[in-house]
Scaffold this motif. Sequence first.
Motif, PDB file in Angstrom:
ATOM      1  N   ASP A 142       0.236   1.857  -7.981  1.00 40.95           N
ATOM      2  CA  ASP A 142       1.174   1.588  -7.731  1.00 40.95           C
ATOM      3  C   ASP A 142       0.374   0.508  -6.481  1.00 40.95           C
ATOM      4  N   LEU A 143      -0.268   1.296  -5.292  1.00 44.16           N
ATOM      5  CA  LEU A 143      -0.935  -0.043  -3.929  1.00 44.16           C
ATOM      6  C   LEU A 143      -2.313  -0.666  -4.394  1.00 44.16           C
ATOM      7  N   PHE A 144      -2.641   0.049  -5.556  1.00 49.58           N
ATOM      8  CA  PHE A 144      -3.744  -0.586  -6.432  1.00 49.58           C
ATOM      9  C   PHE A 144      -3.582  -1.697  -6.776  1.00 49.58           C
ATOM     10  N   LYS A 145      -2.314  -2.302  -7.666  1.00 44.63           N
ATOM     11  CA  LYS A 145      -1.933  -3.188  -8.627  1.00 44.63           C
ATOM     12  C   LYS A 145      -1.407  -4.244  -7.247  1.00 44.63           C
ATOM     13  N   LEU A 146      -0.621  -3.594  -6.064  1.00 41.33           N
ATOM     14  CA  LEU A 146      -0.562  -4.705  -5.372  1.00 41.33           C
ATOM     15  C   LEU A 146      -1.863  -5.404  -3.878  1.00 41.33           C
ATOM     16  N   GLY A 147      -2.772  -4.593  -4.521  1.00 40.57           N
ATOM     17  CA  GLY A 147      -3.886  -4.912  -3.671  1.00 40.57           C
ATOM     18  C   GLY A 147      -3.966  -4.395  -2.908  1.00 40.57           C
ATOM     19  N   LEU A 148      -3.552  -3.292  -1.782  1.00 36.89           N
ATOM     20  CA  LEU A 148      -3.371  -2.365  -0.564  1.00 36.89           C
ATOM     21  C   LEU A 148      -4.846  -1.383  -0.259  1.00 36.89           C
ATOM     22  N   ILE A 149      -4.980  -0.546  -1.479  1.00 35.43           N
ATOM     23  CA  ILE A 149      -6.179   0.009  -1.802  1.00 35.43           C
ATOM     24  C   ILE A 149      -7.303  -0.211  -2.637  1.00 35.43           C
ATOM     25  N   PRO A 150      -8.873  -0.775  -1.944  1.00 35.18           N
ATOM     26  CA  PRO A 150      -9.324  -1.208  -3.419  1.00 35.18           C
ATOM     27  C   PRO A 150      -9.749  -0.315  -4.566  1.00 35.18           C
ATOM     28  N   ASN A 151      -9.430   0.357  -5.410  1.00 39.13           N
ATOM     29  CA  ASN A 151      -9.467   1.549  -6.072  1.00 39.13           C
ATOM     30  C   ASN A 151      -8.660   2.855  -6.287  1.00 39.13           C
ATOM     31  N   THR A 152      -8.281   3.361  -7.142  1.00 38.12           N
ATOM     32  CA  THR A 152      -7.218   4.776  -7.544  1.00 38.12           C
ATOM     33  C   THR A 152      -8.128   5.704  -7.294  1.00 38.12           C
ATOM     34  N   ASP A 153      -8.696   6.300  -6.296  1.00 39.79           N
ATOM     35  CA  ASP A 153      -9.126   7.272  -6.143  1.00 39.79           C
ATOM     36  C   ASP A 153      -8.053   7.875  -4.781  1.00 39.79           C
ATOM     37  N   ASP A 154      -8.242   9.509  -4.789  1.00 39.19           N
ATOM     38  CA  ASP A 154      -6.678   9.852  -3.871  1.00 39.19           C
ATOM     39  C   ASP A 154      -7.887   9.779  -3.036  1.00 39.19           C
ATOM     40  N   LYS A 155      -8.976   9.659  -2.173  1.00 37.40           N
ATOM     41  CA  LYS A 155      -9.256   9.393  -0.933  1.00 37.40           C
ATOM     42  C   LYS A 155      -8.696   7.983  -0.353  1.00 37.40           C
ATOM     43  N   SER A 156      -9.019   6.848  -0.786  1.00 40.89           N
ATOM     44  CA  SER A 156      -8.328   5.824  -1.021  1.00 40.89           C
ATOM     45  C   SER A 156      -6.669   5.599  -0.651  1.00 40.89           C
ATOM     46  N   PHE A 157      -6.284   6.482  -1.559  1.00 41.46           N
ATOM     47  CA  PHE A 157      -4.506   6.161  -1.258  1.00 41.46           C
ATOM     48  C   PHE A 157      -3.847   6.836   0.196  1.00 41.46           C
ATOM     49  N   GLU A 158      -4.760   8.202   0.544  1.00 37.23           N
ATOM     50  CA  GLU A 158      -4.814   9.335   1.224  1.00 37.23           C
ATOM     51  C   GLU A 158      -5.086   8.299   3.014  1.00 37.23           C
TER      52      GLU A 158
END
Length: 166
Positions: A142-158
């Motif tokens: 969801d965050l990736f599709k909203l453009g809030l994180i650069p990719n879908t890895d756990d590191k970017s998410f956390e």
Amino acid sequence: MLNNEPVRSVPKPTKVDKKLKPYMKKRPKKTKKTNPLKQEIYKGRTIPTKQQRGKITTAQYNEAARQHGYECYVCGCQTSLEAHHVRFKSVSGRNGWRNIRFLCSEHHRGNYSPHQNEALRKEIEALHEELHGPYYFCDKYDLFKLGLIPNTDDKSFEKFFGEGES
């Protein structure tokens, strides 16, 4: 039989007046609906189905227990606990530990449950928004599709949530 016409057992077809037969009007084309069980491809990334993204894994369950405490939010008892999605799956709530709160079976499914009592549901949602930010119910896709994180890895998410909690 005049003019050597063959004998027909079925009458000759005639033109149908469409004004007389409304059921023969041209039907609108069907619009293509997306299948919620089909994986989506977004910017070259395969996004799992909503059904897969709504399941609570053991790791997420244990992390929610560690972060929020293994007791009922309403009464504080520690027996017959159930994991409750704070933001319901039907309204895009995902399976992350930030979207899970423990309730005893009586408060999860009884008359005083977030499913029945809107005030309790809003109270728990407000608590989670205060603790984890406005995107507590989103997963990395969801965050990736909203453009809030650069990719879908756990590191970017956390990292996204680590900055929001500071």
